[in-house]
Each structure stands twice: as structure tokens, then as C-alpha cells.
Design a protein around this motif. Structure first.
Motif, mmCIF file in Angstrom:
data_model
loop_
_atom_site.group_PDB
_atom_site.id
_atom_site.type_symbol
_atom_site.label_atom_id
_atom_site.label_comp_id
_atom_site.label_asym_id
_atom_site.label_seq_id
_atom_site.Cartn_x
_atom_site.Cartn_y
_atom_site.Cartn_z
ATOM 1 N N GLY A 36 13.933 38.109 -43.384
ATOM 2 C CA GLY A 36 12.713 38.144 -42.333
ATOM 3 C C GLY A 36 13.250 36.982 -41.336
ATOM 4 N N GLY A 37 12.218 36.001 -41.233
ATOM 5 C CA GLY A 37 12.648 34.709 -40.433
ATOM 6 C C GLY A 37 12.392 34.987 -38.793
ATOM 7 N N ASP A 38 12.577 34.509 -37.922
ATOM 8 C CA ASP A 38 12.301 34.419 -36.596
ATOM 9 C C ASP A 38 13.100 35.670 -35.937
ATOM 10 N N ASP A 39 12.480 36.760 -35.530
ATOM 11 C CA ASP A 39 13.086 37.774 -34.828
ATOM 12 C C ASP A 39 13.526 37.604 -33.523
ATOM 13 N N LYS A 40 13.036 36.425 -32.821
ATOM 14 C CA LYS A 40 13.472 36.028 -31.519
ATOM 15 C C LYS A 40 14.828 35.802 -31.378
ATOM 16 N N SER A 41 15.684 35.119 -32.872
ATOM 17 C CA SER A 41 16.886 34.728 -32.680
ATOM 18 C C SER A 41 17.792 36.172 -32.776
ATOM 19 N N ASP A 42 17.086 37.339 -33.240
ATOM 20 C CA ASP A 42 18.008 38.543 -33.372
ATOM 21 C C ASP A 42 17.938 39.338 -32.219
ATOM 22 N N THR A 43 19.025 39.070 -31.597
ATOM 23 C CA THR A 43 19.147 39.657 -30.007
ATOM 24 C C THR A 43 19.703 40.961 -29.953
ATOM 25 N N GLY A 44 20.828 41.142 -31.095
ATOM 26 C CA GLY A 44 21.549 42.340 -31.125
ATOM 27 C C GLY A 44 22.803 42.306 -30.308
ATOM 28 N N GLY A 45 23.504 43.502 -30.155
ATOM 29 C CA GLY A 45 24.513 43.417 -29.631
ATOM 30 C C GLY A 45 25.681 42.414 -30.000
ATOM 31 N N THR A 46 26.839 42.408 -29.384
ATOM 32 C CA THR A 46 27.927 41.471 -29.516
ATOM 33 C C THR A 46 27.902 40.188 -29.170
ATOM 34 N N SER A 47 28.144 39.172 -29.950
ATOM 35 C CA SER A 47 28.193 37.637 -29.464
ATOM 36 C C SER A 47 29.605 37.608 -28.679
ATOM 37 N N SER A 48 29.238 36.666 -27.685
ATOM 38 C CA SER A 48 30.160 36.730 -26.672
ATOM 39 C C SER A 48 31.337 35.415 -26.993
ATOM 40 N N LYS A 49 32.533 35.656 -26.596
ATOM 41 C CA LYS A 49 33.363 34.719 -26.754
ATOM 42 C C LYS A 49 33.772 34.275 -28.373
ATOM 43 N N GLY A 50 33.475 35.557 -29.195
ATOM 44 C CA GLY A 50 34.004 35.102 -30.485
ATOM 45 C C GLY A 50 34.575 36.636 -31.394
ATOM 46 N N GLU A 51 34.957 36.161 -32.343
ATOM 47 C CA GLU A 51 35.538 37.245 -33.094
ATOM 48 C C GLU A 51 34.456 38.167 -34.087
ATOM 49 N N GLU A 52 33.317 37.487 -34.326
ATOM 50 C CA GLU A 52 32.233 38.054 -35.406
ATOM 51 C C GLU A 52 31.564 38.818 -34.588
ATOM 52 N N LYS A 53 31.701 40.152 -35.069
ATOM 53 C CA LYS A 53 30.695 41.037 -34.506
ATOM 54 C C LYS A 53 29.282 41.160 -35.354
ATOM 55 N N VAL A 54 28.355 41.710 -34.565
ATOM 56 C CA VAL A 54 27.019 41.877 -35.236
ATOM 57 C C VAL A 54 27.036 43.107 -35.985
ATOM 58 N N PRO A 55 26.727 43.222 -37.310
ATOM 59 C CA PRO A 55 26.728 44.227 -37.927
ATOM 60 C C PRO A 55 25.624 45.201 -37.605
ATOM 61 N N ALA A 56 25.791 46.605 -37.815
ATOM 62 C CA ALA A 56 24.731 47.588 -37.413
ATOM 63 C C ALA A 56 23.319 47.313 -38.260
ATOM 64 N N ASN A 57 23.758 46.935 -39.318
ATOM 65 C CA ASN A 57 22.549 46.288 -40.155
ATOM 66 C C ASN A 57 22.852 44.929 -40.762
ATOM 67 N N THR A 58 22.251 44.109 -40.253
ATOM 68 C CA THR A 58 22.383 42.565 -40.726
ATOM 69 C C THR A 58 21.843 42.109 -42.257
ATOM 70 N N SER A 59 21.074 43.063 -42.850
ATOM 71 C CA SER A 59 20.577 42.888 -44.301
ATOM 72 C C SER A 59 21.718 42.864 -45.302
ATOM 73 N N SER A 60 22.006 41.826 -46.066
ATOM 74 C CA SER A 60 23.049 41.822 -46.777
ATOM 75 C C SER A 60 22.514 42.213 -48.397
ATOM 76 N N GLU A 61 23.717 42.465 -49.186
ATOM 77 C CA GLU A 61 23.393 42.795 -50.555
ATOM 78 C C GLU A 61 24.327 41.800 -51.283
ATOM 79 N N VAL A 62 24.336 41.541 -52.747
ATOM 80 C CA VAL A 62 24.970 40.910 -53.775
ATOM 81 C C VAL A 62 26.225 41.697 -53.683
ATOM 82 N N LEU A 63 27.534 40.971 -53.411
ATOM 83 C CA LEU A 63 28.708 41.885 -53.800
ATOM 84 C C LEU A 63 29.223 41.841 -55.110
ATOM 85 N N PHE A 64 29.270 40.461 -55.196
ATOM 86 C CA PHE A 64 29.773 39.897 -57.015
ATOM 87 C C PHE A 64 29.464 38.374 -56.925
#
Length: 607
Positions: free
Chosen positions: A174-202
Motif C-alpha cells: 500500500g503506502g502513499d499512492d501520491k508517489s506512484d506516478t506510473g510511466g517511466t522514470s526519466s534519465k535512468g535505466e530502471e523502468k516502471v513495471p506494469a505491476n509493481t507488486s512483488s512476490e518472494v522469488l527465493f
């Protein structure tokens, strides 16, 4: 053996981890080993060197605890400053000898003590009363007296399956939705995933040890997530956690460089054998590691006469591996192991260590103990030739290299930080001329970045440098919500030393910590409140707008495991929707604790 004083009795134990045993682990979600002798003391020439330990983490760091019904919450006890016990070094800069050749390192945490939630208190937010704190501190003190060292026991074998208890089901952070602007961050290589919710990989389980053992070092390449284990380094599939390879070492890792070459090679310092009780194997071996191939390229020592010296610093700049200590140092080509140069000690000067990365910077100590002067030298990685030099004010005993390009150095001037963070001021220096550009005051009671410059030259965390700016977090303070705590990231101009006015708020209940630069953006970790999952956000370097990249599950088992990985004392890596959190110490499990303990956790988004 002389022991430093035990930590004060106001430190609650850390929560336990969560997860299934897997082949090999790095750090200590199993947090919790007694502190070793020598912490906070400069190391003696020739003494074995290892990363000094940070203070134990309190369970509620960044986690406002839910109050019991009908009662106001108790304020969490203040942990001791980084660098405790904070005694003054002796005239010879000597450290009480550690019989094991290691001291609890960066990432150290207190023993786990199971706590039952109070009536009406959520299980995720645990409290402990003052009496229990005193008991825990007393246990640690006794362990210091009785044990006082580090030794090794065979690590347990696990499988590569995900721990069923680490369920990702349930609400996300959850958290503060105001920080979740969507789209792609500028001037960086890290892209915003279509779904930002994570799961435990290992997860990698903590190895079984008889006492605290250094497992510092974690790296991420396109092919592998790599983590130091007990006397070994392991490569894992970045998504599945399947073990890809293992490099066996004769003894524990003491130091590991964060820097890598363009073809993913790095360097470590380790002990030549497993140290038995009441003895020291010394941190004298240097090795270059190919992180993609999973191979040790070569092993070297720096000798004084016919004996290898102890080393407490290793770094990589370009294709050069450089090591340093009070007794000497050396530099080699990372591929061939060819000797390139060695520092030239004099009667009054020696290279204490080096900062690597884009450039190579030496911290050279000159003068007697009571008239010490530090020379910050930018040097040619291939030849060791000094390119520029800045002489710090006499009386500053220790300095840490925060960044080599631009050149930024941190120091605790006159021990004025007051919180043990090792930072009262930052120095912005011109690499080409060696002239001081500006000095930035960063009082310890206002800002939360930390450095350990006593024996380690590259040991700063919780900050980032880029865009001609220094990004550091503020200390925690009351938020706007009831019982909430929060903080911000602020920016200082490296040309003027003044704040830019930019501020990134963590949000109520969250605390935010810079991890690294991503192009012109700042990548940061948000440690959540007791009922949320942690987040990775990117902060636009111009607008300072926050964009959420990843949010961890908020289930209790996952939260408990994540909370054991404090950003102050853990290794946190993020890339393209993958978050890896690991410790730098493996600790003996508490027989009274049912919590599972982990040395590494991996999270990933689906988009």
C-alpha cells in the motif's frame, strides 16, 4: 584479552527472518551475535583486519509499532551510535587483538529473542519492555566475556525451493499512492513495471555457525546474483535462486569490494584458513573473482619480510585491484594478477586505504598520533602516481571516501557528530587540482547517513552522489499520523555546500534511504511500518517526484523477514524489478527462537 565495554542496555533484539533453507547464504537475517573486541579501535599494524560491526538494529527501525489497546505506544529506545563504544584511540593506533582475526562487521545485529505480542497489539509490531532489554543486554555482555570471538561450523544444506511460509498472498504494502506516478522514470535505466507488486522469488537460509562469521559481499550481474557465504562465494539464478556455482575459500571473507569491472570482475580479502577458537588466521589473502564465470582468477598476499600482513581495505578501479592497511598495501591487474605498484610508506606517512569506482583515491595518513593529517590523493590506478592532493585540517583522525567522481569525503571533525555515525561534515574536492570546493555541515542529530572510517575507507551507506549533488536522509521524526515516524531525503549542492530545497518525503510510517544513482535519478528504499511491505522508489533528479518501482508483500512472515534486513546494516541491490536484501554476518541461531533466519531474500515483480 582486553574487551571493549558492552553495549548499553537499551537495545531491543531484532525480529527473526522467514524462509526455507536454500543452498548457501550470505548475510544474517539471523541477526544477532555478540560484539567482538576491538570495535571502534584503530587497527594495529599487522593485525588481521575485518569490517567493524555496526550497532545492533532495533526491531522498530522505520517501523512505528502498533500501540496496545488503551495505551499510548512506547517510544523505541535509541540505539547506540555507530562506532560504539567510542573510546579514544591510543597513541599507537592499536586495537586490542581479536583472537579470531575478525570483528563483527557491517551488518551486525542483536540476538533474536522471541517476543509475544501484547494484548490488542498486532503480531507484526512487537514491543519489549525495559526489563527485557536489560536482560538481553546482559546476555550479550556475558557472551562478550565468555566467547569474545568468531569461529566456524559447517553450514547446513537446504534446497532451492521457496519457503511455503513466505507466502506472497495477501495485501501488498500500500503506502502513499501520491508517489506512484506510473510511466517511466526519466534519465535512468530502471523502468516502471506494469505491476509493481512483488512476490518472494527465493531466499537463502542462514548457514549454521557456532558464532558470528563474516559473509560480506553481494553483487548482481545479468547472469547471477552472487553472495558470500561461510568461506565460500555462491552464484544463484537471479529469478529461481538455483545455485549456479560455488567458489570455495580456505577461510571466511573479511572484505569485499562493491565495485566491479565492465566484465563483472571484483576482488575480496579473506582468511587463509578457518580460525580455531582463541586464535587468528589473519585477513591476509586477496583474490580476484569472475562473477559471471564463478571462478577465482588469482590469490595474492602483501608480505613484510617473509610474512603476509593483515589487510582491511580492498577496492577496484578500472582494471586495478588496490588493498591497504596500516602495514602496507599493493595493486594488481585484476585479470592477470600482475603487480602494478605499491604505496611508498615513509617514517611519518602511509596509505590507510583506497576508494575505487570511476577513479582511485587514497587516504594517506601523515604525522604522529597527536598531530595527524590526512592527505586525500587522486592517483593513477595503473601507476600509483599522485594526480592531485588535498590536505585535510590537522587533527581529523579518520575519513571515508563517499564518491571518487565527483570526489566527496566524509569525516567526523572533532568527534562532533555526537551520534557515532562517523559524519559531521562532507568535503567536496576538485579531482584535478586537489582544491577544496566546499565543506558541507551535516550534524549527526539531523542527518542519518553513516560511515565507518576508523579502519575502512569505503564504508558509507545511506547516501548517494550525482547530478553535482549529495543526497542524504534526515533523521527520523514524528509524522502527521498518530504514532507515526518518518523522514526525508534532501539534496546539497556540491559546488556551494547549500541545500537545493529539494526534498523527497518517505510518507507516514515509512523511512527512506538512498541506495544509489540511476543515471540522473536517485534510487531509494522505503522501510515500511509494521503492517506494510517495503518499497523501491526512483526520485527524479530534477523535479524530485517519486515513482514506485516495487512494493513487497505485507503478509506477516514476509514483513518479519524483510524487517531483519535494515538498510543501515544490510546489502540491498535493485535492478529491473528485482530486489535482493542480504546480511554481512552469519550468526548462531537462538535455540529459544522459532523464527526462521535468512542471509538473503529475493523479491521480483511480474511486470
Amino acid at each position: 584479552m582486553t574487551q571493549p565495554p558492552p553495549p548499553p542496555p537499551n537495545q531491543p533484539p531484532q525480529q527473526g527472518g522467514f524462509g526455507p533453507p536454500q543452498d548457501q547464504p550470505p548475510q544474517q537475517p539471523g541477526f544477532g551475535a555478540p560484539q567482538q573486541p576491538g570495535y571502534g579501535y584503530p587497527q594495529a599494524p599487522g593485525a588481521p583486519q575485518t569490517p567493524p560491526p555496526p550497532p545492533p538494529q532495533q526491531p522498530g527501525y522505520g517501523y512505528p509499532q502498533a500501540p496496545p489497546q488503551g495505551q499510548p505506544p512506547q517510544a523505541p529506545p535509541t540505539p547506540p551510535g555507530y562506532g560504539y563504544p567510542g573510546q579514544q584511540p591510543n597513541p599507537y593506533g592499536q586495537q586490542p587483538p581479536n583472537p579470531y582475526g575478525q570483528q563483527p562487521g557491517y551488518g551486525y545485529q542483536q540476538p533474536t529473542v522471541p517476543l509475544q505480542p501484547q494484548a490488542g497489539q498486532p503480531a507484526g509490531g512487537r514491543k519489549m519492555n525495559a526489563q527485557l532489554v536489560i536482560i538481553v543486554a546482559a546476555v550479550v555482555a556475558i557472551a562478550l566475556i565468555v566467547g569474545g570471538g568468531i569461529w566456524y561450523a559447517s553450514s547446513g544444506k537446504g534446497d532451492d525451493k521457496k519457503d511455503p511460509e513466505l507466502s506472497s498472498a495477501g495485501p501488498t504494502g500500500g503506502g502513499d499512492d501520491k508517489s506512484d506516478t506510473g510511466g517511466t522514470s526519466s534519465k535512468g535505466e530502471e523502468k516502471v513495471p506494469a505491476n509493481t507488486s512483488s512476490e518472494v522469488l527465493f531466499q537463502v537460509p542462514e548457514p549454521k555457525v557456532d558464532d558470528s562469521t563474516v559473509v560480506s559481499g553481494s553483487w548482481l550481474t545479468d547472469k547471477a546474483y552472487v553472495k558470500s557465504g561461510v568461506a565460500e562465494i555462491n552464484g544463484y539464478d537471479p529469478d529461481k535462486g538455483t545455485k549456479l556455482w560455488t567458489i570455495k575459500l580456505p577461510g571466511p571473507v573479511c572484505e569485499a569490494s562493491d565495485h566491479t569491472t565492465a566484465d563483472n570482475r571484483t576482488a575480496i580479502v579473506f582468511q587463509p584458513k578457518m580460525p580455531p577458537k582463541n586464535s587468528s588466521a589473519g585477513c591476509s589473502q586477496v583474490a580476484a573473482i569472475d562473477l559471471d564465470a564463478g571462478k577465482k582468477l588469482w590469490t595474492k598476499t602483501v608480505n613484510s619480510g617473509d610474512r603476509p600482513i593483515g589487510l582491511d581495505n580492498v577496492t577496484v578501479s578500472g582494471d586495478t585491484v588496490a588493498v591497504g592497511s596500516t602495514s602496507g598495501g599493493a595493486a594488481w591487474d585484476i585479470t592477470s594478477g600482475k603487480s602494478l605498484w605499491a604505496p611508498k610508506p615513509t617514517d611519518t606517512c602511509y596509505d590507510a586505504g583506497y576508494g575505487g569506482g570511476e577513479k582511485l583515491v587514497a587516504v594517506r595518513k601523515c604525522g604522529s598520533y597527536d598531530q595527524r593529517q590526512l592527505h586525500i590523493q587522486t592517483i593513477d590506478p595503473k601507476t600509483g602516481k599522485v594526480i592531485s592532493e588535498y590536505k585535510m585540517t590537522s587533527g581529523i583522525e579518520y575519513a571515508s571516501v563517499v564518491s571518487t567522481n565527483p570526489l566527496v569525503v566524509a569525516a567526523d571533525v572533532g568527534d562532533s557528530a555526537g551520534d557515532g555515525s562517523g559524519i559531521s561534515d562532507f568535503f567536496s574536492i576538485d579531482n584535478k587540482t586537489g582544491k577544496l570546493i566546499t565543506r558541507i555541515s551535516a550534524p549527526g542529530d539531523q542527518y542519518a547517513a553513516r560511515c565507518d572510517g576508523i579502519t575502512r575507507i569505503e564504508a558509507c551507506n545511506g547516501l548517494a552522489v550525482g547530478n553535482g549533488k549529495l543526497y542524504i536522509p534526515t533523521e527520523e521524526h514524528d509524522g502527521t499520523g498518530q504514532y507515526s515516524r518518518t523522514n526525508e531525503i534532501v539534496a546539497f549542492d556540491l559546488a556551494t555546500g547549500k541545500q537545493t530545497g529539494q526534498r523527497a518525503d518517505a510518507g507516514d510510517g515509512y523511512t527512506i534511504t538512498p541506495l544509489r544513482m540511476d543515471g540522473g535519478n536517485v534510487l531509494a528504499y522505503k522501510r515500511p511500518p509494521y503492517d506494510k511491505g517495503g518499497q523501491i522508489v526512483t526520485i527524479d533528479g530534477g523535479s524530485f517526484k517519486e515513482t514506485k518501482l516495487l512494493e513487497n508483500p505485507a503478509t506477516e512472515s514476509v514483513r518479519d523477514a524483510e524487517s531483519s534486513m535494515s538498510p543501515d546494516y544490510s546489502e540491498i541491490l535493485y535492478s529491473q524489478g528485482h530486489l535482493y536484501m542480504s546480511g554481512v554476518y552469519a550468526d548462531k541461531s537462538s535455540s529459544s527462537s522459532s523464527d526462521k533466519e535468512y542471509l538473503a531474500l529475493a523479491f521480483g515483480t511480474s511486470g
